[in-house]
Design a protein around this motif. Structure first.
Motif, mmCIF file in Angstrom:
data_model
loop_
_atom_site.group_PDB
_atom_site.id
_atom_site.type_symbol
_atom_site.label_atom_id
_atom_site.label_comp_id
_atom_site.label_asym_id
_atom_site.label_seq_id
_atom_site.Cartn_x
_atom_site.Cartn_y
_atom_site.Cartn_z
ATOM 1 N N GLU A 298 18.579 4.305 49.367
ATOM 2 C CA GLU A 298 19.868 3.674 49.099
ATOM 3 C C GLU A 298 21.000 4.423 49.809
ATOM 4 O O GLU A 298 20.885 5.581 50.159
ATOM 5 N N LYS A 299 22.131 3.746 49.982
ATOM 6 C CA LYS A 299 23.322 4.346 50.561
ATOM 7 C C LYS A 299 24.003 5.206 49.512
ATOM 8 O O LYS A 299 23.797 4.963 48.324
ATOM 9 N N PRO A 300 24.863 6.152 49.864
ATOM 10 C CA PRO A 300 24.997 6.696 51.209
ATOM 11 C C PRO A 300 23.863 7.680 51.489
ATOM 12 O O PRO A 300 23.256 8.199 50.554
ATOM 13 N N LEU A 301 23.601 7.924 52.775
ATOM 14 C CA LEU A 301 22.519 8.851 53.136
ATOM 15 C C LEU A 301 22.736 10.204 52.463
ATOM 16 O O LEU A 301 21.827 10.756 51.848
ATOM 17 N N SER A 302 23.925 10.741 52.591
ATOM 18 C CA SER A 302 24.257 12.013 51.937
ATOM 19 C C SER A 302 25.771 12.159 51.925
ATOM 20 O O SER A 302 26.473 11.469 52.675
ATOM 21 N N LEU A 303 26.252 13.062 51.102
ATOM 22 C CA LEU A 303 27.689 13.377 51.087
ATOM 23 C C LEU A 303 27.983 14.554 52.019
ATOM 24 O O LEU A 303 29.122 15.004 52.098
ATOM 25 N N ASP A 304 26.956 15.064 52.666
ATOM 26 C CA ASP A 304 27.068 16.261 53.488
ATOM 27 C C ASP A 304 26.592 15.930 54.903
ATOM 28 O O ASP A 304 25.446 15.486 55.092
ATOM 29 N N LEU A 305 27.475 16.159 55.869
ATOM 30 C CA LEU A 305 27.146 15.770 57.242
ATOM 31 C C LEU A 305 25.943 16.546 57.792
ATOM 32 O O LEU A 305 25.088 15.982 58.488
ATOM 33 N N ASP B 269 30.503 0.876 57.238
ATOM 34 C CA ASP B 269 29.343 0.451 58.029
ATOM 35 C C ASP B 269 29.595 -0.923 58.643
ATOM 36 O O ASP B 269 29.283 -1.147 59.822
ATOM 37 N N LEU B 270 30.179 -1.836 57.842
ATOM 38 C CA LEU B 270 30.478 -3.174 58.374
ATOM 39 C C LEU B 270 31.458 -3.094 59.540
ATOM 40 O O LEU B 270 31.286 -3.757 60.561
ATOM 41 N N ALA B 271 32.504 -2.287 59.371
ATOM 42 C CA ALA B 271 33.533 -2.201 60.415
ATOM 43 C C ALA B 271 32.927 -1.695 61.717
ATOM 44 O O ALA B 271 33.191 -2.232 62.803
ATOM 45 N N ARG B 272 32.097 -0.656 61.628
ATOM 46 C CA ARG B 272 31.464 -0.127 62.841
ATOM 47 C C ARG B 272 30.590 -1.209 63.492
ATOM 48 O O ARG B 272 30.604 -1.404 64.704
ATOM 49 N N TRP B 273 29.828 -1.897 62.657
ATOM 50 C CA TRP B 273 28.903 -2.925 63.141
ATOM 51 C C TRP B 273 29.673 -4.083 63.802
ATOM 52 O O TRP B 273 29.335 -4.524 64.902
ATOM 53 N N LEU B 274 30.724 -4.538 63.129
ATOM 54 C CA LEU B 274 31.450 -5.717 63.612
ATOM 55 C C LEU B 274 32.339 -5.395 64.810
ATOM 56 O O LEU B 274 32.647 -6.272 65.613
ATOM 57 N N LEU B 275 32.758 -4.118 64.926
ATOM 58 C CA LEU B 275 33.608 -3.731 66.057
ATOM 59 C C LEU B 275 32.791 -3.162 67.219
ATOM 60 O O LEU B 275 33.363 -2.749 68.228
ATOM 61 N N GLY B 276 31.482 -3.066 67.067
ATOM 62 C CA GLY B 276 30.642 -2.574 68.164
ATOM 63 C C GLY B 276 30.559 -1.062 68.244
ATOM 64 O O GLY B 276 30.531 -0.496 69.336
ATOM 65 N N GLN C 266 11.263 -5.070 63.717
ATOM 66 C CA GLN C 266 12.111 -3.940 64.108
ATOM 67 C C GLN C 266 13.225 -3.770 63.079
ATOM 68 O O GLN C 266 13.748 -4.757 62.559
ATOM 69 N N LEU C 267 13.630 -2.524 62.828
ATOM 70 C CA LEU C 267 14.818 -2.290 62.016
ATOM 71 C C LEU C 267 16.048 -2.697 62.826
ATOM 72 O O LEU C 267 16.103 -2.467 64.033
ATOM 73 N N THR C 268 17.041 -3.264 62.136
ATOM 74 C CA THR C 268 18.269 -3.665 62.830
ATOM 75 C C THR C 268 19.402 -2.663 62.614
ATOM 76 O O THR C 268 20.527 -2.898 63.030
ATOM 77 N N LEU C 269 19.126 -1.561 61.935
ATOM 78 C CA LEU C 269 20.124 -0.487 61.808
ATOM 79 C C LEU C 269 19.421 0.847 61.936
ATOM 80 O O LEU C 269 18.220 0.950 61.705
ATOM 81 N N ARG C 270 20.208 1.863 62.347
ATOM 82 C CA ARG C 270 19.628 3.173 62.646
ATOM 83 C C ARG C 270 20.095 4.205 61.635
ATOM 84 O O ARG C 270 21.173 4.066 61.045
ATOM 85 N N LEU C 271 19.335 5.267 61.507
ATOM 86 C CA LEU C 271 19.758 6.353 60.616
ATOM 87 C C LEU C 271 21.125 6.873 61.021
ATOM 88 O O LEU C 271 21.945 7.238 60.185
ATOM 89 N N ASN C 272 21.372 6.904 62.327
ATOM 90 C CA ASN C 272 22.649 7.436 62.798
ATOM 91 C C ASN C 272 23.831 6.601 62.300
ATOM 92 O O ASN C 272 24.944 7.129 62.134
ATOM 93 N N ASP C 273 23.613 5.300 62.069
ATOM 94 C CA ASP C 273 24.697 4.491 61.489
ATOM 95 C C ASP C 273 25.110 5.065 60.135
ATOM 96 O O ASP C 273 26.297 5.089 59.787
ATOM 97 N N ALA C 274 24.132 5.510 59.368
ATOM 98 C CA ALA C 274 24.427 6.082 58.043
ATOM 99 C C ALA C 274 25.142 7.421 58.171
ATOM 100 O O ALA C 274 26.040 7.743 57.379
ATOM 101 N N THR C 275 24.756 8.212 59.166
ATOM 102 C CA THR C 275 25.446 9.486 59.410
ATOM 103 C C THR C 275 26.915 9.225 59.751
ATOM 104 O O THR C 275 27.823 9.883 59.229
ATOM 105 N N GLU C 276 27.138 8.256 60.632
ATOM 106 C CA GLU C 276 28.513 7.970 61.054
ATOM 107 C C GLU C 276 29.340 7.414 59.894
ATOM 108 O O GLU C 276 30.540 7.690 59.791
ATOM 109 N N ALA C 277 28.710 6.645 59.009
ATOM 110 C CA ALA C 277 29.436 6.136 57.840
ATOM 111 C C ALA C 277 29.847 7.290 56.932
ATOM 112 O O ALA C 277 30.975 7.333 56.416
#
Ligand code: NAI
Length: 340
Positions: free
Chosen positions: A98-105, A187-194, A310-321
């Protein structure tokens, strides 16, 4: 020859875990829930009585050793996510969390590094809104150029006020309203804005009703604005105090048009006309709004783990969120602009 099936252990059977468990056990045809894990015996009893899951574990590491286990589904407190994902990968299991991946970068990056060591394993963070039919349609329309170049996302996650303040029990560990709620909108904003690169963040907040959140540096209403390096922007509202219900709304402004998802957070298509006027009932909570998306999300994970999609999202998307959510939290708490 029988079709392949993914043998899953569900971990965490609380508010959301029970819903994921039901979906996996009853509505995802190529999934089988073979084990359940929770420190609470009452939750394990629920899994046995409701879903017939008889292999139950109070200890996560013991569950990872369950014979024939292919994957784990983590629906546990956020503070446990990173360590539980890493343990699952090291045990050779596919992992949904589940989201978020972590609270620690640093923990997010450690998870990404561990996953990179196991490329044969599927690892997915559940940003459920990407699997909602309306958000999916909006993203496809933007990708096709329907609104020209998207330059601004305005997105909100607003919960109905719970006068009991029951959500306060999450306050010490949730990371605050931006990491708990706005992380979906980020996450939506990053996805929708590219996937633009963030440049600076402004944020503020208030406690309109639940003053006790102040003790945790948290607010019941938070506002944040993010500027990205390519000139695009996003602005976020998160609230726990709406009177009328749960309202998730996202608008995307482009050079040739605007798309909105969730403008009227109606429960269904029934329109009521009476002495109060003309109105719809509202979605009461996030699950009423996104029930279908949780199922699509689970199906994507299972298919990917079985090598059938295929997965349509990457772990890195969660890091960036998490990176953006942390910056928003810092900007609000320190009352200053945070630069990247
Ligand atoms: P909850 O507190 O209701 O459930 C947490 C569960 O984890 C409980 O069953 C608890 O017994 C179990 N647990 C605690 N320690 C454990 C351990 N060491 N090993 C195994 N199980 C353990 O919390 P809730 O609301 O279900 O949230 C869980 C996660 O789901 C959180 O990360 C939250 O951010 C996320 N979430 C996501 C939503 C979405 O829209 N995608 C909505 C709500 C929550």
């Amino acid at each position: 020859m029988s079709s392949p099936v993914l043998n899953i252990g569900i971990v965490g059977l609380g508010r959301l875990g029970q819903r994921h468990a039901r979906n996996l056990a009853q509505r995802v045809p190529n999934a089988r829930v073979v084990a359940a894990c929770s420190p609470l015996q009452t939750e394990l009893d629920w899994a046995a009585a409701t879903l017939g899951i008889t292999s139950t574990y109070a200890d996560y590491d013991a569950m990872l050793a369950h014979p024939g286990l292919d994957a784990v589904f983590l629906v546990t407190p956020t503070s446990l996510h990173a360590q539980q994902i890493i343990a699952a990968l090291r045990a050779g299991k596919h992992v949904f969390c589940e989201k978020p991946l972590s609270l620690d970068l640093a923990d997010c990056l450690a998870v990404e590094a561990e996953a990179a060591r196991h490329p044969q394993l599927t690892a997915m963070i559940g940003f459920v809104r990407r699997f909602d039919a309306s958000y999916h349609d909006a993203q496809q329309k933007i990708a096709r150029g329907m609104i020209g170049k998207p330059y601004l996302v305005r997105s909100q996650t607003c919960d109905q006020n719970d006068p009991s303040g029951a959500f306060m029990r999450f306050a010490p560990t949730s990371g605050g309203i931006f990491l708990d709620c706005s992380v979906h909108d980020i996450d939506l904003a990053r996805w929708l804005l590219g996937n633009p690169v963030p440049k600076r963040v402004y944020a503020s907040g208030t406690n309109a009703i639940h003053k006790g959140l102040q003790a945790f540096g948290d607010v019941d209403n938070g506002l944040a604005t993010v500027e990205f390096s390519d000139g695009s922007m996003a602005t976020f509202l998160a609230s726990r105090t709406l009177a009328h219900g749960h309202e998730t709304l996202t608008e995307v402004f482009g050079t040739e048009g605007r798309l909105a998802v969730g403008n009227n957070p109606r429960l269904n298509r029934v329109e009521i006309s009476d002495v109060h006027g003309v109105r719809n009932e509202c979605t009461p909570d996030f699950y009423a709004r996104f029930a279908d998306a949780f199922l699509v999300e689970a199906q994507e994970f299972v298919d990917a783990a079985l090598g059938q999609g295929q997965l349509t999202l990457r772990l890195n998307d969660a890091t960036e969120a998490t990176r953006l959510g942390l910056a928003m939290t810092q900007a609000m708490r320190e009352a200053r602009i945070v630069e990247f």
